[in-house]
Scaffold this motif. Structure first.
Motif, mmCIF file in Angstrom:
data_model
loop_
_atom_site.group_PDB
_atom_site.id
_atom_site.type_symbol
_atom_site.label_atom_id
_atom_site.label_comp_id
_atom_site.label_asym_id
_atom_site.label_seq_id
_atom_site.Cartn_x
_atom_site.Cartn_y
_atom_site.Cartn_z
ATOM 1 N N THR A 198 0.541 26.159 5.825
ATOM 2 C CA THR A 198 -0.113 27.450 5.892
ATOM 3 C C THR A 198 0.550 28.775 6.410
ATOM 4 O O THR A 198 1.514 28.846 6.049
ATOM 5 C CB THR A 198 -1.491 27.610 6.528
ATOM 6 N N ASN A 199 -0.215 29.607 5.302
ATOM 7 C CA ASN A 199 1.098 31.577 6.085
ATOM 8 C C ASN A 199 0.603 31.654 7.329
ATOM 9 O O ASN A 199 -0.432 31.668 7.822
ATOM 10 C CB ASN A 199 0.284 32.216 4.759
ATOM 11 N N LEU A 200 2.014 32.277 7.238
ATOM 12 C CA LEU A 200 2.067 32.369 9.143
ATOM 13 C C LEU A 200 0.559 34.193 8.900
ATOM 14 O O LEU A 200 0.773 34.691 8.139
ATOM 15 C CB LEU A 200 2.429 33.800 9.295
ATOM 16 N N ASN A 201 -0.023 33.941 9.726
ATOM 17 C CA ASN A 201 -0.842 34.985 10.256
ATOM 18 C C ASN A 201 -0.717 36.170 10.999
ATOM 19 O O ASN A 201 0.683 36.058 11.202
ATOM 20 C CB ASN A 201 -2.100 34.670 11.143
ATOM 21 N N THR A 202 -1.200 37.319 11.052
ATOM 22 C CA THR A 202 -0.449 38.813 11.796
ATOM 23 C C THR A 202 0.453 38.839 12.953
ATOM 24 O O THR A 202 1.417 38.538 12.673
ATOM 25 C CB THR A 202 -1.586 39.023 11.802
ATOM 26 N N GLU A 203 -0.166 37.820 14.140
ATOM 27 C CA GLU A 203 -0.009 37.254 15.447
ATOM 28 C C GLU A 203 1.376 36.662 15.193
ATOM 29 O O GLU A 203 2.698 36.773 15.954
ATOM 30 C CB GLU A 203 -0.965 36.680 16.324
ATOM 31 N N GLN A 204 0.984 35.547 14.178
ATOM 32 C CA GLN A 204 2.876 35.389 14.173
ATOM 33 C C GLN A 204 3.726 35.653 13.408
ATOM 34 O O GLN A 204 4.497 35.507 13.787
ATOM 35 C CB GLN A 204 2.149 33.806 13.458
ATOM 36 N N GLN A 205 3.493 36.864 12.190
ATOM 37 C CA GLN A 205 4.159 37.100 11.503
ATOM 38 C C GLN A 205 4.430 38.539 12.358
ATOM 39 O O GLN A 205 6.049 38.433 12.859
ATOM 40 C CB GLN A 205 3.900 37.839 11.036
ATOM 41 N N LEU A 206 3.936 39.056 13.387
ATOM 42 C CA LEU A 206 4.969 40.017 14.916
ATOM 43 C C LEU A 206 5.894 39.653 15.556
ATOM 44 O O LEU A 206 6.609 39.190 15.986
ATOM 45 C CB LEU A 206 3.904 40.316 15.044
ATOM 46 N N ASN A 207 5.307 38.032 15.820
ATOM 47 C CA ASN A 207 6.614 37.001 16.508
ATOM 48 C C ASN A 207 7.732 36.316 16.312
ATOM 49 O O ASN A 207 8.903 36.684 16.716
ATOM 50 C CB ASN A 207 5.048 36.089 17.655
ATOM 51 N N ARG A 208 7.212 36.292 14.999
ATOM 52 C CA ARG A 208 8.618 36.100 13.795
ATOM 53 C C ARG A 208 9.559 37.313 13.869
ATOM 54 O O ARG A 208 11.134 36.779 14.233
ATOM 55 C CB ARG A 208 7.895 35.922 12.258
#
Length: 283
Positions: A198-208
């Protein structure tokens, strides 16, 4: 000086962890505390605790342990002759519940990292690591380096950091990992694992992005794997990249449980030859 706690039961498994720790911290000034805990529960019979007085404790439990610890230090000096002059060794013997003893010495000695041996799985119904190490990971707020029974120290060239990007990291928690990378000039492979692609959600993208910025000045890269069994994903990545150290954050308990504590191991070898560094968020 770093303060390193080395719990030992005088087995060859714990000796291997001690040997690994001394080589791992070869170029770092350290106080090594060798701790043997004679566990209270071992003396509980028929549900009634046997409470020994101080004189009995000293004669029956602590004195023999102290003698074994001194022999262990002599073995270190004999079999690991290249010990650095800035490495100091201290012996500790205790009579207590195992986790209580570990917690107390972590606090009293201002321990930076606990280094423990793990027994490893000998059959498909075995768990990857023993109950002692598992308890320390989940119940003691201190970084832990778990050394499998067949792990032999080698230069740390490749480190994998497993994550699902679900944690908003306090960057202080990652400092020990950055120190290891710097002193070994190691490459860091940040491995995102998920059971479903699945694609990263907004929170996951920020943590990345936070991780990317923090490790910006290192040889680091991001990798993505989807597999219904996370342990198989780790195994495949470790084999393909010739990983020397697996790192994870204890707060991400879901990952720890699936990678370290699951049962029915099949064709998984990282648990017997690759050390695990489990990082804790220390208050």
């Amino acid at each position: 000086m770093k303060n390193i706690l080395l719990p030992t039961d005088f087995s060859e498994n714990s000796w291997n962890a001690i040997s690994y720790a001394i080589q791992f911290y070869d170029n770092i000034p350290c106080n090594f505390y060798l701790l043997h805990v004679h566990r209270v529960r071992e003396d509980i019979m028929d549900g009634s605790p046997y409470i020994a007085d101080q004189e009995v404790l000293e004669a029956v439990h602590k004195k023999p342990a102290k003698e074994k610890l001194l022999k262990l230090i002599k073995r270190i000096q004999k079999e690991l002759p290249d010990i650095q002059p800035y490495h100091r060794f201290y012996s500790l013997s205790d009579y207590d519940f195992f986790i209580d003893a570990i917690r107390r010495h972590v606090e009293q000695k201002n321990i930076d990292t606990i280094v423990m041996g793990t027994k490893g799985a000998s059959g498909i119904k075995e768990i990857i690591i023993g109950s002692n190490t598992g308890d320390v990971i989940t119940k003691v707020k201190c970084n832990l380096l778990a050394v499998p029974e067949k792990a032999q120290y080698r230069n740390i060239n490749e480190i994998v950091f497993t994550t699902d990007f679900s944690l908003n990291y306090n960057l202080n928690i990652l400092r020990p990992l950055l120190e290891i990378i710097d002193r070994n000039t190691a490459a860091l492979r940040i491995l995102h694992m998920s059971k479903n692609k699945t694609n990263l959600n907004t929170e996951q993208q920020l943590n990345r992005e936070t991780l990317q910025e923090y490790f910006n000045n290192t040889d680091s890269s991001f990798h993505y794997v989807s597999n219904s069994k996370l342990e198989n994903a780790v195994q495949s990545f470790v084999e393909n990249r010739k990983i020397d150290l697996i790192c994870m954050v204890a707060k991400n308990l879901n990952y720890c449980q699936q990678i370290l504590f699951h049962s029915k191991i099949e064709k998984i070898s990282y648990h017997i030859n690759i050390p695990f560094l489990v990082l804790h968020e220390i208050n």
